[in-house]
Design a protein around this motif. Sequence first.
Motif, mmCIF file in Angstrom:
data_model
loop_
_atom_site.group_PDB
_atom_site.id
_atom_site.type_symbol
_atom_site.label_atom_id
_atom_site.label_comp_id
_atom_site.label_asym_id
_atom_site.label_seq_id
_atom_site.Cartn_x
_atom_site.Cartn_y
_atom_site.Cartn_z
ATOM 1 N N LEU A 37 -58.480 30.710 -44.319
ATOM 2 C CA LEU A 37 -59.049 29.538 -44.997
ATOM 3 C C LEU A 37 -57.967 28.754 -45.739
ATOM 4 C CD1 LEU A 37 -62.353 31.157 -46.331
ATOM 5 C CD2 LEU A 37 -62.160 29.427 -44.537
ATOM 6 N N ALA A 38 -57.074 29.477 -46.394
ATOM 7 C CA ALA A 38 -55.997 28.808 -47.145
ATOM 8 C C ALA A 38 -55.123 27.989 -46.205
ATOM 9 C CB ALA A 38 -55.153 29.841 -47.886
ATOM 10 N N THR A 39 -54.888 28.527 -45.012
ATOM 11 C CA THR A 39 -54.028 27.855 -44.034
ATOM 12 C C THR A 39 -54.750 26.662 -43.412
ATOM 13 O OG1 THR A 39 -53.015 29.998 -43.546
ATOM 14 C CG2 THR A 39 -52.640 28.230 -41.952
ATOM 15 N N ALA A 40 -55.996 26.902 -42.979
ATOM 16 C CA ALA A 40 -56.725 25.856 -42.261
ATOM 17 C C ALA A 40 -57.107 24.709 -43.186
ATOM 18 C CB ALA A 40 -57.971 26.459 -41.618
ATOM 19 N N ARG A 41 -57.408 25.015 -44.464
ATOM 20 C CA ARG A 41 -57.830 23.978 -45.409
ATOM 21 C C ARG A 41 -56.696 23.571 -46.353
ATOM 22 N NH1 ARG A 41 -63.217 22.970 -45.840
ATOM 23 N NH2 ARG A 41 -62.368 21.219 -47.006
ATOM 24 N N ARG A 42 -55.493 24.030 -46.056
ATOM 25 C CA ARG A 42 -54.253 23.561 -46.712
ATOM 26 C C ARG A 42 -54.257 23.779 -48.235
ATOM 27 N NH1 ARG A 42 -53.358 17.793 -43.801
ATOM 28 N NH2 ARG A 42 -51.461 17.873 -45.049
ATOM 29 N N LEU A 43 -54.739 24.932 -48.654
ATOM 30 C CA LEU A 43 -54.842 25.189 -50.101
ATOM 31 C C LEU A 43 -53.493 25.183 -50.833
ATOM 32 C CD1 LEU A 43 -57.696 27.861 -50.456
ATOM 33 C CD2 LEU A 43 -57.828 25.405 -50.085
ATOM 34 N N PRO A 44 -52.447 25.859 -50.309
ATOM 35 C CA PRO A 44 -51.184 25.836 -51.054
ATOM 36 C C PRO A 44 -50.636 24.414 -51.230
ATOM 37 C CG PRO A 44 -51.160 27.582 -49.423
ATOM 38 C CD PRO A 44 -52.382 26.754 -49.142
ATOM 39 N N GLU A 45 -50.783 23.578 -50.186
ATOM 40 C CA GLU A 45 -50.335 22.175 -50.295
ATOM 41 C C GLU A 45 -51.126 21.436 -51.372
ATOM 42 O OE1 GLU A 45 -49.601 19.507 -46.729
ATOM 43 O OE2 GLU A 45 -50.476 21.269 -45.781
ATOM 44 N N GLY A 46 -52.445 21.669 -51.393
ATOM 45 C CA GLY A 46 -53.303 20.999 -52.373
ATOM 46 C C GLY A 46 -52.934 21.393 -53.791
ATOM 47 N N VAL A 47 -52.731 22.678 -54.011
ATOM 48 C CA VAL A 47 -52.355 23.173 -55.352
ATOM 49 C C VAL A 47 -51.039 22.527 -55.783
ATOM 50 C CG1 VAL A 47 -51.630 25.240 -56.619
ATOM 51 C CG2 VAL A 47 -53.621 25.358 -55.099
ATOM 52 N N GLU A 48 -50.101 22.456 -54.854
ATOM 53 C CA GLU A 48 -48.790 21.881 -55.144
ATOM 54 C C GLU A 48 -48.910 20.388 -55.512
ATOM 55 O OE1 GLU A 48 -46.122 23.531 -55.640
ATOM 56 O OE2 GLU A 48 -44.944 21.705 -55.960
ATOM 57 N N GLU A 49 -49.750 19.667 -54.786
ATOM 58 C CA GLU A 49 -49.926 18.227 -55.059
ATOM 59 C C GLU A 49 -50.523 17.987 -56.453
ATOM 60 O OE1 GLU A 49 -48.862 15.694 -53.305
ATOM 61 O OE2 GLU A 49 -48.233 16.772 -51.526
ATOM 62 N N VAL A 50 -51.436 18.875 -56.865
ATOM 63 C CA VAL A 50 -52.020 18.734 -58.208
ATOM 64 C C VAL A 50 -50.918 18.903 -59.260
ATOM 65 C CG1 VAL A 50 -53.609 19.779 -59.876
ATOM 66 C CG2 VAL A 50 -54.305 19.545 -57.483
ATOM 67 N N LYS A 51 -50.033 19.860 -59.016
ATOM 68 C CA LYS A 51 -48.974 20.148 -60.006
ATOM 69 C C LYS A 51 -47.879 19.096 -60.020
ATOM 70 C CE LYS A 51 -49.435 25.139 -60.057
ATOM 71 N NZ LYS A 51 -48.856 26.403 -59.606
ATOM 72 N N ASN A 52 -47.570 18.521 -58.834
ATOM 73 C CA ASN A 52 -46.398 17.628 -58.805
ATOM 74 C C ASN A 52 -46.757 16.135 -58.933
ATOM 75 O OD1 ASN A 52 -47.191 16.679 -56.279
ATOM 76 N ND2 ASN A 52 -45.792 17.987 -55.138
ATOM 77 N N GLY A 53 -48.021 15.842 -59.208
ATOM 78 C CA GLY A 53 -48.409 14.442 -59.419
ATOM 79 C C GLY A 53 -48.716 13.693 -58.137
ATOM 80 N N GLY A 54 -48.750 14.395 -57.020
ATOM 81 C CA GLY A 54 -49.047 13.751 -55.738
ATOM 82 C C GLY A 54 -50.512 13.364 -55.585
ATOM 83 N N TRP A 55 -51.360 13.861 -56.472
ATOM 84 C CA TRP A 55 -52.800 13.565 -56.435
ATOM 85 C C TRP A 55 -53.046 12.240 -57.151
ATOM 86 C CZ3 TRP A 55 -56.825 16.737 -59.731
ATOM 87 C CH2 TRP A 55 -58.123 16.310 -59.405
ATOM 88 N N SER A 56 -53.116 11.151 -56.358
ATOM 89 C CA SER A 56 -53.265 9.825 -56.973
ATOM 90 C C SER A 56 -54.718 9.394 -57.041
ATOM 91 C CB SER A 56 -52.452 8.794 -56.180
ATOM 92 O OG SER A 56 -52.933 8.747 -54.854
#
Length: 329
Positions: A122-141
């Motif tokens: 699920l983490a791989t198919a739904r890209r969870l690590p990428e999503g978590v990273e975007e929240v932390k690095n300000g990529g979530w606009s």
Amino acid sequence: MQTVAGKLMKVFLTRRIPPEGMKILSAAGVCEVSQWDSDEPVQRADLLKGVQGAHGLLCLLSDKIDAEVLDAAGPNLKVISTLSVGYDHLAIDEIKKRGIRVGYTPDVLTDATAELTVALLLATARRLPEGVEEVKNGGWSSWKPLWLCGYGLSGSTVGVIGLGRIGMAIARRLMPFGVKRLLYSGRTAKDYAAEVNGEYVPLDTLVSESDFIVVSCSLTPETQGMCDKAFFSKMKNTGVFVNSSRGTVVNQEDLYEALSSGQIAAAGLDVTTPEPLPTNHPLLTLKNCVVLPHIGSATYSTRGIMGALSAQNLLGGLQGTDMPSELTF
Ligand code: NDP
Ligand code: DGY
């Protein structure tokens, strides 16, 4: 108290093990325990020294137990107990030739490993690590219609390579997500696959028709390097590949190529070659590759039970009695 010529039998433990196992060994009063007293692996030279004259050896999947180790142990060695269900690190032919019994830890880690494999899928198919990273690095606009989309299980075809204890437990957990077809491959068809409507198919069919491929077979000469360039080239471009068996089932250069060229969508690996995977490994530069540090069985309770079972197996082998989980070969 059963001893050899009135003396306690010698056992060597290649690592610190869960306290549940240590308690059982101490309470039995039949063996004198020496141990590589660390959470890190024993060096080869220390293993060869530590095992000398041992009647029993308790080892881990990271210890290669081959003719050299058996020679170093000498003729006293009656039992090898591994704190794992996988036994590809043991030179079974040599062990058999010398009449040494082997204990391992099947079943007790099946649920934990299946659960982790589903989490990784699920983490791989739904890209969870990428999503978590975007929240932390300000990529979530903002909420964006096409941002961080992945692949869902509902209506999908899942292929399980190796529908054994863990493969079946993974299939049972995946079906309630709305999986439409469950394909599996291995050496033989399984009656019990009916429970998950499993279709036994040739490997090529599984690879080309699956949206998700989960590898849960044992490592053998036949499965070593099985997931290579030819394998990945038959997968769908939208396919997600997950491996929780052993790292060398996969050719990692070919996997890197398949992931970086868009031949397949994503991969989740709980096992790699080598372990640990060097931090500068090319696979770790890819956003569509999720790598975990071999934590399939890592729940507190599972590791405690594995510790206890490996101690009981060791004692059974030392005393010449039944072992709760003896490998038959
Ligand atoms: P089982 O023996 O129950 O299952 C192994 C499966 O591998 C069998 O179904 C077998 O199929 C299949 N297999 C063997 N040869 C082939 C082949 N050539 N092609 C396809 N399938 C094949 O073992 P478990 O399910 O208990 O464990 C499986 C493996 O998972 C372990 O050996 C270990 O390597 C790994 N593991 C990893 C963990 C982790 O932390 N990531 C935790 C625990 C285990 P058949 O019966 O048809 O031969
Ligand atoms: C095993 O048991 O083979 C795993 O890889 C670790 O639990």
